[in-house]
Design a protein around this motif. Structure first.
Motif, PDB file in Angstrom:
ATOM      1  N   TYR A   9       0.868  -1.180   0.000  1.00  0.00           N
ATOM      2  CA  TYR A   9       0.000   0.000   0.000  1.00  0.00           C
ATOM      3  C   TYR A   9       0.903   1.227   0.000  1.00  0.00           C
ATOM      4  N   SER A  10       0.512   2.218  -0.774  1.00  0.00           N
ATOM      5  CA  SER A  10       1.274   3.465  -0.810  1.00  0.00           C
ATOM      6  C   SER A  10       0.304   4.632  -0.841  1.00  0.00           C
ATOM      7  N   SER A  11       0.639   5.675  -0.120  1.00  0.00           N
ATOM      8  CA  SER A  11      -0.192   6.881  -0.105  1.00  0.00           C
ATOM      9  C   SER A  11       0.053   7.684  -1.378  1.00  0.00           C
ATOM     10  N   SER A  12      -0.538   8.856  -1.441  1.00  0.00           N
ATOM     11  CA  SER A  12      -0.378   9.709  -2.633  1.00  0.00           C
ATOM     12  C   SER A  12       1.074  10.152  -2.840  1.00  0.00           C
ATOM     13  N   SER A  13       1.891  10.131  -1.795  1.00  0.00           N
ATOM     14  CA  SER A  13       3.313  10.466  -1.957  1.00  0.00           C
ATOM     15  C   SER A  13       4.036   9.398  -2.779  1.00  0.00           C
ATOM     16  N   ASN A  14       3.499   8.193  -2.790  1.00  0.00           N
ATOM     17  CA  ASN A  14       3.998   7.038  -3.538  1.00  0.00           C
ATOM     18  C   ASN A  14       5.408   6.606  -3.146  1.00  0.00           C
ATOM     19  N   LEU A  15       5.872   6.941  -1.944  1.00  0.00           N
ATOM     20  CA  LEU A  15       7.202   6.517  -1.514  1.00  0.00           C
ATOM     21  C   LEU A  15       7.288   4.989  -1.436  1.00  0.00           C
ATOM     22  N   THR A  16       6.309   4.372  -0.802  1.00  0.00           N
ATOM     23  CA  THR A  16       6.293   2.913  -0.682  1.00  0.00           C
ATOM     24  C   THR A  16       6.100   2.277  -2.052  1.00  0.00           C
ATOM     25  N   LEU A  51       3.936  -5.285   2.318  1.00  0.00           N
ATOM     26  CA  LEU A  51       4.785  -4.095   2.413  1.00  0.00           C
ATOM     27  C   LEU A  51       3.877  -2.941   2.795  1.00  0.00           C
ATOM     28  N   THR A  52       4.068  -2.420   3.998  1.00  0.00           N
ATOM     29  CA  THR A  52       3.176  -1.371   4.478  1.00  0.00           C
ATOM     30  C   THR A  52       3.939  -0.186   5.054  1.00  0.00           C
ATOM     31  N   PRO A  53       3.447   1.016   4.794  1.00  0.00           N
ATOM     32  CA  PRO A  53       4.011   2.191   5.455  1.00  0.00           C
ATOM     33  C   PRO A  53       3.384   2.356   6.836  1.00  0.00           C
ATOM     34  N   SER A  54       3.986   3.203   7.644  1.00  0.00           N
ATOM     35  CA  SER A  54       3.415   3.630   8.923  1.00  0.00           C
ATOM     36  C   SER A  54       3.109   5.110   8.820  1.00  0.00           C
ATOM     37  N   TYR A  55       1.964   5.512   9.340  1.00  0.00           N
ATOM     38  CA  TYR A  55       1.579   6.917   9.246  1.00  0.00           C
ATOM     39  C   TYR A  55       1.495   7.623  10.593  1.00  0.00           C
ATOM     40  N   ILE A  85       6.410  -9.406   6.797  1.00  0.00           N
ATOM     41  CA  ILE A  85       6.051  -7.994   6.644  1.00  0.00           C
ATOM     42  C   ILE A  85       7.315  -7.188   6.356  1.00  0.00           C
ATOM     43  N   ILE A  86       7.187  -6.257   5.425  1.00  0.00           N
ATOM     44  CA  ILE A  86       8.237  -5.284   5.150  1.00  0.00           C
ATOM     45  C   ILE A  86       7.661  -3.931   5.554  1.00  0.00           C
ATOM     46  N   GLY A  87       8.416  -3.169   6.315  1.00  0.00           N
ATOM     47  CA  GLY A  87       7.936  -1.881   6.791  1.00  0.00           C
ATOM     48  C   GLY A  87       8.641  -0.716   6.141  1.00  0.00           C
ATOM     49  N   SER A  88       7.861   0.307   5.853  1.00  0.00           N
ATOM     50  CA  SER A  88       8.378   1.565   5.337  1.00  0.00           C
ATOM     51  C   SER A  88       7.987   2.643   6.339  1.00  0.00           C
ATOM     52  N   GLY A  89       8.842   3.604   6.558  1.00  0.00           N
ATOM     53  CA  GLY A  89       8.506   4.634   7.536  1.00  0.00           C
ATOM     54  C   GLY A  89       9.365   5.869   7.395  1.00  0.00           C
ATOM     55  N   ASN A  90       9.140   6.760   8.325  1.00  0.00           N
ATOM     56  CA  ASN A  90       9.855   8.030   8.357  1.00  0.00           C
ATOM     57  C   ASN A  90      10.420   8.194   9.766  1.00  0.00           C
ATOM     58  N   ARG A  91      11.723   8.348   9.885  1.00  0.00           N
ATOM     59  CA  ARG A  91      12.357   8.465  11.209  1.00  0.00           C
ATOM     60  C   ARG A  91      11.878   9.707  11.973  1.00  0.00           C
ATOM     61  N   ASN A  92      11.305  10.666  11.276  1.00  0.00           N
ATOM     62  CA  ASN A  92      10.743  11.833  11.952  1.00  0.00           C
ATOM     63  C   ASN A  92       9.585  11.453  12.876  1.00  0.00           C
ATOM     64  N   PHE A  93       9.031  10.245  12.694  1.00  0.00           N
ATOM     65  CA  PHE A  93       7.930   9.783  13.555  1.00  0.00           C
ATOM     66  C   PHE A  93       8.433   9.324  14.922  1.00  0.00           C
ATOM     67  N   GLY A  94       9.750   9.355  15.132  1.00  0.00           N
ATOM     68  CA  GLY A  94      10.318   8.998  16.430  1.00  0.00           C
ATOM     69  C   GLY A  94       9.964   7.585  16.849  1.00  0.00           C
ATOM     70  N   GLU A  95       9.399   7.435  18.039  1.00  0.00           N
ATOM     71  CA  GLU A  95       9.083   6.106  18.563  1.00  0.00           C
ATOM     72  C   GLU A  95       8.034   5.381  17.713  1.00  0.00           C
ATOM     73  N   TYR A  96       7.355   6.105  16.848  1.00  0.00           N
ATOM     74  CA  TYR A  96       6.345   5.493  15.986  1.00  0.00           C
ATOM     75  C   TYR A  96       6.904   5.073  14.629  1.00  0.00           C
ATOM     76  N   TYR A  97       8.209   5.237  14.423  1.00  0.00           N
ATOM     77  CA  TYR A  97       8.858   4.779  13.198  1.00  0.00           C
ATOM     78  C   TYR A  97       8.608   3.280  13.039  1.00  0.00           C
ATOM     79  N   LEU A 113      10.434  -8.681   8.064  1.00  0.00           N
ATOM     80  CA  LEU A 113      11.564  -9.168   7.269  1.00  0.00           C
ATOM     81  C   LEU A 113      12.580  -8.080   6.969  1.00  0.00           C
ATOM     82  N   PHE A 114      12.075  -6.844   6.821  1.00  0.00           N
ATOM     83  CA  PHE A 114      12.952  -5.741   6.426  1.00  0.00           C
ATOM     84  C   PHE A 114      12.246  -4.428   6.714  1.00  0.00           C
ATOM     85  N   GLU A 115      13.027  -3.401   7.032  1.00  0.00           N
ATOM     86  CA  GLU A 115      12.500  -2.050   7.243  1.00  0.00           C
ATOM     87  C   GLU A 115      13.364  -1.061   6.469  1.00  0.00           C
ATOM     88  N   PHE A 116      12.721  -0.034   5.936  1.00  0.00           N
ATOM     89  CA  PHE A 116      13.463   1.014   5.247  1.00  0.00           C
ATOM     90  C   PHE A 116      12.765   2.342   5.472  1.00  0.00           C
TER      91      PHE A 116
END
Length: 146
Positions: A9-16, A51-55, A85-97, A113-116
């Motif tokens: 799944y990817s949001s409108s930013s399409n990073l994932t 493969l899922t992002p975290s928001y 599961i493969i996770g995508s995230g943003n380190r700016n989310f701090g503990e919620y990364y 399995l992997f995070e980026f």
């Protein structure tokens, strides 16, 4: 050898989405976009990887798992066939990364399995493809042993 498909799944930013499509190009792996209704309503026919992002960005009441992923996981058969599961995230989310991938892993008993971060790097893509290749081999061994 069968390559395990990746549902993403990817949001409108399409990073994932960029990472998923680059993975498909690099690894010749089938990737399926959960933003598409027909994909969300389908059921995988065998093992698959999410493969899922975290928001979540700091609000404890916020939902971390995207609605498209939650809709896809409503099927008990789909949940049973998920192998990782493969996770995508943003380190700016701090503990919620990586909160979505990690929370889902804990609830489902399936490994992360992997995070980026963001859309990943070339090294991230190569490492993820390597991990998925080992998973393909392991599941292929299990299929041939049974």
């Amino acid at each position: 050898m069968r390559k395990i498909p990746v549902y993403y799944y990817s949001s409108s930013s399409n990073l994932t989405g960029r990472f998923a499509e680059a993975l498909a190009h690099l690894d010749e792996r089938r990737v399926l976009n959960l933003a598409r209704a027909d994909v969300r309503r389908s059921e995988p026919t065998g093992p698959w990887v999410l493969l899922t992002p975290s928001y979540k960005a700091g609000n404890a009441a916020e939902v971390t798992l995207p609605a498209g992923v939650r809709a896809f996981l409503r099927s008990p058969l789909t949940r049973r066939r998920m192998v990782g599961i493969i996770g995508s995230g943003n380190r700016n989310f701090g503990e919620y990364y990586q909160a979505a991938a990690r929370d889902l892993s804990q609830r489902s008993g399936r490994p992360v399995l992997f995070e980026f971060e963001l859309s990943g790097t070339r090294e991230d893509l190569e490492r993820c493809a390597e991990i998925l290749g080992r998973l393909d081999e392991a599941l292929d061994d299990v299929r041939h042993a049974g």
